[in-house]
Design a protein around this motif. Sequence first.
Motif, short mmCIF file in Angstrom:
data_model
loop_
_atom_site.label_atom_id
_atom_site.label_comp_id
_atom_site.label_asym_id
_atom_site.label_seq_id
_atom_site.Cartn_x
_atom_site.Cartn_y
_atom_site.Cartn_z
N ALA A 49 0.85 -1.19 0.00
CA ALA A 49 0.00 0.00 0.00
C ALA A 49 0.89 1.25 0.00
O ALA A 49 0.95 2.00 0.98
N ILE A 50 1.59 1.45 -1.11
CA ILE A 50 2.58 2.53 -1.20
C ILE A 50 1.91 3.89 -1.01
O ILE A 50 2.43 4.77 -0.32
N HIS A 51 0.74 4.01 -1.64
CA HIS A 51 0.01 5.29 -1.60
C HIS A 51 -0.35 5.65 -0.15
O HIS A 51 -0.06 6.75 0.31
N GLY A 52 -0.94 4.71 0.57
CA GLY A 52 -1.33 4.96 1.95
C GLY A 52 -0.13 5.22 2.84
O GLY A 52 -0.19 6.06 3.75
N LEU A 53 0.97 4.53 2.56
CA LEU A 53 2.18 4.74 3.36
C LEU A 53 2.77 6.12 3.11
O LEU A 53 3.26 6.77 4.03
N GLU A 54 2.68 6.57 1.85
CA GLU A 54 3.20 7.90 1.54
C GLU A 54 2.43 8.96 2.33
O GLU A 54 3.01 9.89 2.89
N ARG A 55 1.12 8.78 2.39
CA ARG A 55 0.32 9.73 3.16
C ARG A 55 0.71 9.69 4.63
O ARG A 55 0.87 10.73 5.27
N PHE A 56 0.87 8.47 5.16
CA PHE A 56 1.23 8.33 6.58
C PHE A 56 2.56 9.04 6.86
O PHE A 56 2.69 9.78 7.83
N ILE A 57 3.53 8.82 5.97
CA ILE A 57 4.85 9.42 6.18
C ILE A 57 4.78 10.94 5.98
O ILE A 57 5.37 11.71 6.75
N GLY A 58 4.02 11.36 4.96
CA GLY A 58 3.87 12.80 4.70
C GLY A 58 3.22 13.51 5.87
O GLY A 58 3.65 14.60 6.28
N LYS A 117 5.39 16.50 12.73
CA LYS A 117 6.66 16.71 13.44
C LYS A 117 7.36 17.99 12.99
O LYS A 117 8.46 18.26 13.46
N LYS A 118 6.74 18.70 12.07
CA LYS A 118 7.31 19.96 11.55
C LYS A 118 8.74 19.75 11.06
O LYS A 118 9.66 20.54 11.36
N LEU A 119 8.95 18.69 10.31
CA LEU A 119 10.29 18.43 9.77
C LEU A 119 10.60 19.50 8.72
O LEU A 119 9.72 19.94 8.00
N SER A 120 11.87 19.90 8.66
CA SER A 120 12.19 20.93 7.68
C SER A 120 12.74 20.32 6.40
O SER A 120 13.35 19.25 6.40
#
Lengths: 592, 298
Positions: A107-116, A122-125
């Motif tokens: 589920a690459i799409h769902g994982l991308e959303r989770f990571i995004g 986390k306000k990553l820069s």
Amino acid sequence: MTESEKNLKSERIPPVISQSKISTEANQTGTWRFLRPGYDEKTAPCSAACPAGEDIGRIEMLAAKGDLDGAWETILGENPFPAVCGRVCFHPCEGVCNRGEFDSAIAIHGLERFIGDAGIRKKLSAPVPRHTKVSKRIAVAGAGPAGLSAAYFLARIGYGCDIFEAAPEPGGLLRWGIPQYRLPAAVLAAEIDRIESIGVKIHCNSPIHEGRLEGLQRDYDGLFVGCGEGRPIPLKIPGEELALDGLDFLRQMRQGKETCNGVRTAAVIGGGNTAIDVSRSLLRMGAKKVLLIYRRRREDMPAFAQEVELAIQEGVELVELRAPVRIERKDRDCRLILGPMRAEGTAQDGRARILPADGEEESLDVQSLYRAIGAEPAADWLRPSQKGDVERFSRSRIYYDQFPIIFGGDLTNPTKSVADAIGSGKEAAMLFDTLFAEGREAIHDRLQQCRVGQGKSLSMEMYLSGRRKTRNKEEVPFERINTEHFTKAPRQNTPLPGPAHVIGSFAETEKSFSEGAAQKEAERCFNCGICNDCDNCRLFCPEVSVNLSDPRTCEAAGLNRQIDYQYCKGCGICVVECPRDAMSLTEETTPL
Amino acid sequence: MSRTAETIDTAELMYPGHVGCPGCGATIAMKLALRALGEKTMLVIPACCWAIIAGPHPQTSLKVPVLHTAFATAGAAASGLRAALDRQGDTETTVVAWAGDGGTFDIGFQALSGAVERNEDFLYVCYDNEAYMNTGNQRSSATPFGMRTTTTPGTNWKRSRKKNIVEALAAHRIPYAATASIAYPEDLMRKFEKAKAMKGGSRFLHVFATCPTGWRVPSEMCVSIARLAVQTNIFPLYEVEDGNRYTLNFKGEKPVSEYLKPQGRFKHLTQADMKEIQEMVDEDWELLMRKIGLDPCG
């Protein structure tokens, strides 16, 4: 006193037994070798299929190890919009996933959303721009996904970038064309803010038109045009003016100006993603019945299949093989006259030819009617011509006539999607930089170097010579996965709400993974062609010749293991037992 | 894959540069075994491939002490070594007899049987490459039905069955007898750890170790062939405690032909021969299941 004298003295019998005191390390068994195993990281098919060229196998590997920050940074290397793409991308990656042939695709799409989403939370820069600033400045027309991506990648290479946007807010189609139930405004805003944070300036209410070109030429060294297609294609039938424009409807809706009060039946003409978005929005706004009228068949629709499926699940009624003939006013309603069509043979584009069929015309009374059969560039100068000193690339076109102008996004992309727009922006950034740094003749080779696998997609990691730049362009086929090292595991899915939850609500329809489910899903990934430190090579090596790398050199080499060719006999077990084809066996050519 | 570099003990007790053939399964067996056994181990090695892999004098490929002994004497020498260590008060060191199939099934069987009947406190490991490979591939009683060796050549390929050594050892009612395969490293290392911990009596491990040279398979297929042996049930993974408590570790489902076909040593077999072998495998499996107390078809 020697050992034997000591033994004699204590009247013990010395062991008359010969002892080996030196190790076999003196034997250079590497000279036996005629095949040479080696680490050879290859390209995962998902990565090559991703229009943005994301290093998906590596992203999932890091996610599986719990390194969400690392996974997020890896996405950001190739795509500034993980949380957006994790929602709206049509994910061609999943269709080519090798795991699909084993049990079911990751589920690459769902994982991308989770990571995004984790990155936003986390306000990553964003990755810091390259150290060396470039003195050149690029203007970008249009703050849609293509323009924003072009500016993002240019800024990372070190260029100064100004984006000029006609609308009062940036985002383009992402803001005005995609309803909130698919892409919440806050998510988009967070990702655009991050692009601005690396120095990109966005000037809203500042449309670029032909008259401004001269001024831009004075202030900038190049122009990227990614304005998209803003003018709807007309139906060219009598009564056309009674049908409203679908994209305009979506735009009004985002501004809170559109309502659907008292609409019993609404009809939408078209088969693309806009038609689907309009239909699903109408349902949410309270239309009792929504008909989607398409002159071809469901399988011919340019809309992404899963969007069509969701629309139908939610209650949109699909009317296939009916073409609008004319529209009439009927009291306060519209009367739509439809003619029957039939499919026959195959047309040039691979779809069936659609011809008028025999039969009665039908009429349909609706309270509101929308047309969404496509759009075209809003002005003639935006229509990239074939004339002049022009060079075409996979997802963009460059004009050298006055000062370098690159057209990209929907204006030039064969597939009009968000991910393709991002890929187009990246291609433009590479084109500008190569043009300025190495000259026009270097462009072709430079792009070839940066291709992900055999396809069109490009990698900024390769362009900027990052640690994964050396990966082999060979794509890993399923047959090269050693499935013995994997066990079947069900794909983690996110539950979809039923149609009842959809009406009247513009809350996001699809839910995200829980942290546990996301990690479980990422662990399913084969990591095709990428070393994930499974250690099989070292575990099975009969020669004790696979060693963990010296941590001081491992960053440079990019791998945590190395083969000691002094002893490796070239049996090849490591290559066969590598579950993911991250190693290769080649003929030995170098003498020891 | 849950296995990571961090979870595996990185110190190998073996040196590179040994003179085993490329892709030697017996070497993988030793490497994995020593990972589980640790450095407090003394090996007794009779004549076998490992007598040379451990190093021609004055070399050694192992970081633990090795006592080279005569072909027939691994069981007796290991008993003596254990007694000597006990005499010195060293009860910590594990004594491991490490013998090939010839030194276990045939030539060393008497010494082994005698030692385990006395329930000597050692671990006896037979790494099985199914013939006298060190001397050039002569048949042993571990050679399977259907295999061609230099002493069962041409049409005279071996027509008697492989001796079931684990059953023979289990019949001595020793505390622990089990099979293991180089293709299942976690299972193999677990069994070595378990056997190491069961001090005070005889433990026996029968380790399947592909011999690419003698079996005429490409060296890189070493582990895959061993895996197929387990997956086709021709070499089942199981444990026997006290000679009567059986545990099955893996249930294979593939036909035995998948294991036989890729190997040069079985190239001559016809469909009918393979069918006959399949029947033997099924029969052995059924017998094993009965001992384990499982339904052979379930």
